[in-house]
Design a protein around this motif. Structure first.
Motif, PDB file in Angstrom:
ATOM      1  N   PRO A 176       0.273 -12.380  -4.870  1.00 28.29           N
ATOM      2  CA  PRO A 176       0.108 -11.034  -4.339  1.00 28.29           C
ATOM      3  C   PRO A 176       1.374 -10.539  -3.624  1.00 28.29           C
ATOM      4  N   GLY A 177       1.611  -9.247  -3.762  1.00 28.49           N
ATOM      5  CA  GLY A 177       2.868  -8.705  -3.297  1.00 28.49           C
ATOM      6  C   GLY A 177       2.905  -8.396  -1.821  1.00 28.49           C
ATOM      7  N   ASN A 178       4.096  -8.497  -1.291  1.00 25.23           N
ATOM      8  CA  ASN A 178       4.403  -8.038   0.066  1.00 25.23           C
ATOM      9  C   ASN A 178       5.323  -6.833  -0.098  1.00 25.23           C
ATOM     10  N   PRO A 179       4.865  -5.640   0.323  1.00 24.57           N
ATOM     11  CA  PRO A 179       3.835  -5.321   1.309  1.00 24.57           C
ATOM     12  C   PRO A 179       2.511  -4.798   0.759  1.00 24.57           C
ATOM     13  N   SER A 180       2.394  -4.554  -0.537  1.00 24.39           N
ATOM     14  CA  SER A 180       1.248  -3.799  -1.038  1.00 24.39           C
ATOM     15  C   SER A 180       0.014  -4.651  -1.307  1.00 24.39           C
ATOM     16  N   ALA A 324      -5.105  -8.324  -2.769  1.00 19.54           N
ATOM     17  CA  ALA A 324      -5.101  -9.570  -2.005  1.00 19.54           C
ATOM     18  C   ALA A 324      -4.150  -9.387  -0.827  1.00 19.54           C
ATOM     19  N   SER A 325      -3.995 -10.432  -0.014  1.00 19.25           N
ATOM     20  CA  SER A 325      -3.132 -10.462   1.182  1.00 19.25           C
ATOM     21  C   SER A 325      -3.847  -9.854   2.379  1.00 19.25           C
ATOM     22  N   PHE A 326      -3.200  -9.890   3.548  1.00 19.73           N
ATOM     23  CA  PHE A 326      -3.792  -9.295   4.751  1.00 19.73           C
ATOM     24  C   PHE A 326      -3.087  -8.000   5.160  1.00 19.73           C
ATOM     25  N   TYR A 327      -2.413  -7.356   4.205  1.00 22.58           N
ATOM     26  CA  TYR A 327      -1.691  -6.119   4.508  1.00 22.58           C
ATOM     27  C   TYR A 327      -2.439  -4.878   4.032  1.00 22.58           C
ATOM     28  N   ILE A 328      -2.272  -3.807   4.789  1.00 23.56           N
ATOM     29  CA  ILE A 328      -2.654  -2.473   4.342  1.00 23.56           C
ATOM     30  C   ILE A 328      -1.356  -1.710   4.105  1.00 23.56           C
ATOM     31  N   TRP A 329      -1.223  -1.153   2.910  1.00 25.66           N
ATOM     32  CA  TRP A 329      -0.057  -0.358   2.542  1.00 25.66           C
ATOM     33  C   TRP A 329      -0.505   1.100   2.597  1.00 25.66           C
ATOM     34  N   LEU A 330      -0.259   1.710   3.742  1.00 27.66           N
ATOM     35  CA  LEU A 330      -0.858   3.004   4.067  1.00 27.66           C
ATOM     36  C   LEU A 330       0.099   4.150   3.790  1.00 27.66           C
ATOM     37  N   LYS A 331      -0.373   5.121   3.024  1.00 28.00           N
ATOM     38  CA  LYS A 331       0.402   6.329   2.751  1.00 28.00           C
ATOM     39  C   LYS A 331       0.279   7.266   3.941  1.00 28.00           C
ATOM     40  N   VAL A 332       1.411   7.655   4.523  1.00 23.72           N
ATOM     41  CA  VAL A 332       1.370   8.410   5.775  1.00 23.72           C
ATOM     42  C   VAL A 332       1.285   9.913   5.514  1.00 23.72           C
ATOM     43  N   PRO A 333       0.554  10.629   6.354  1.00 26.39           N
ATOM     44  CA  PRO A 333       0.493  12.088   6.232  1.00 26.39           C
ATOM     45  C   PRO A 333       1.889  12.692   6.435  1.00 26.39           C
TER      46      PRO A 333
END
Length: 396
Positions: A176-180, A324-333
């Motif tokens: 699984p990728g870092n950061p997504s 997978a992973s423990f990251y949230i890849w959040l698109k910012v407003p």
């Protein structure tokens, strides 16, 4: 001094400290650090007990190749985890001091030092784990990026020119990728293997997040994919670690597996480099790879956090559960990830990592810009509170 040191860029966390310098969070509010992927769940007793029991063995020098029982435990785990994958523990397994140092050192073995003419090329995803870049540059190579974009956030290998592929010696992948948190599927591996057959590069498969997944959807590994596609493991080395799987980042323990010829050369390098793992750590690592109960509990804790945090964030943001992973890849407003990061810190004492700091500008843009990485490593209550604060700020 080695002049190649001047080619290194500041680490993302150093850039974050600089960006937030002079910006103060609200008085009396306890800061919530969600910017760094350091597991915070308790270290499993099965590991700490084995480590403590083996402390008298600190009196012995360890071998770089590691204890036979550790290599066997790694091979047994790989067979259980990857559908019967058979690895020779004598020639296809090598213990390492965590995946980070191994990824860096491996590039030094694979890359040729060229005094005249073009440098060997190294290709990696963008955004990426910055060790890939540092390893390439200090190994005398030249780094090239394949951008990862929505919706899948996997590398677009077509962005790499043929002239670069022709001198590519090493390709880093992270799944699984870092950061997504995106996961390569069998078809994605087949595409990469086809490029490898054409151009002859080595694949370094970083799989340190492989055991944090949801709903039984276990990510496929590089060696597993090769086996399913009828290939050998020639030219492929997998890197994995106990840091995320077992919540022991301070143990500095993992292993590499794959091409016996490459690992023979890597072992020679490590023998001179002084990279042997202490025997107590090897004993603890053997216990860790032989035990799966603590890993199941670890996944449950991360699943609980995502189950509670995502519905809150989705009231204000465009965000989804990662593969997978423990990251949230959040698109910012608004698309400005740096401004978003500064606002969160100043108004809510929540610290996240701007996506642009995890990527590089290319002719196809900076694929990290407009996103932030959130690491759900704190306890459930802290993560929920941070999510509520973030959502309240941006629902206005």
């Amino acid at each position: 001094m080695n002049p190649l040191l001047n080619t290194l860029q500041p680490y993302p966390f150093a850039r974050l400290r600089e960006a937030l310098a002079g910006i103060h969070p609200p008085a009396g509010v306890v800061p919530v650090p969600l910017h760094i992927g350091e597991p915070k769940h308790p270290a499993p007793v099965v590991i700490t007990d084995a480590l403590t029991a083996a402390l008298p063995e600190l009196e012995q020098y360890p071998l770089s190749a590691g204890l036979p029982e550790l290599r066997q435990a790694c091979a047994d785990w790989a067979a259980r985890r990857y559908g019967g994958l058979q690895l020779n523990p004598e020639t296809e397994i090598l213990p390492v001091l965590g995946s980070r140092e191994a990824l860096f050192a491996f590039a030094q073995v694979v890359l040729e030092h060229v005094s005249d003419g073009p440098k060997p090329a190294v290709v990696c995803p963008n955004p990426f784990y910055q060790i890939y870049e540092g390893a390439a540059l200090l190994g005398g190579g030249e780094i090239h990026f394949a951008n990862c974009r929505a919706p899948r956030f996997l590398p677009d290998w077509s962005q790499v020119p043929q002239a670069v592929w022709q001198r590519t010696r090493l390709v880093f992948v992270c799944s699984p990728g870092n950061p997504s948190g995106s996961v390569m599927q069998l078809g994605d591996w087949a595409e990469l293997f086809a490029l490898q057959e054409r151009y002859g590069f080595v694949i370094a498969s970083d799989e340190c997040y492989s055991e944090i997944y949801f709903g039984g959807n276990r990510p496929i590994g590089g060696l597993q994919a090769a086996r399913q596609l009828g290939r050998s493991n020639k030219g492929i080395v997998m890197f994995t670690s106990l840091s995320k799987r077992s919540n022991v980042p301070g143990l500095r323990s993992g292993f590499v597996a794959g091409d016996a010829g490459l690992l023979k050369a890597f072992l020679l390098y490590r023998t001179y480099h002084g990279s042997a793992m202490s025997i107590p750590v090897q004993r603890a690592s053997t216990a860790a790879w032989n035990d799966e109960a603590h890993v199941v509990e670890n996944r449950r804790l991360y699943q609980e956090k995502f189950d509670k945090v995502l519905p809150i964030l989705q009231t204000a943001f465009d965000v989804r559960l990662p593969d997978a992973s423990f990251y949230i890849w959040l698109k910012v407003p608004g698309g400005d990830d740096l401004a978003f990061t500064k606002t969160l810190w100043q108004q809510a004492a929540v610290q996240v990592l701007p996506g642009r700091f995890l990527a590089r500008d290319t002719g196809h843009g900076n694929p990290g810009a407009g996103y932030v990485r959130i690491a759900l490593v704190a306890d459930v209550e802290t993560c929920v509170k941070a999510a509520q604060t973030m959502a309240a700020l941006y629902r206005r």
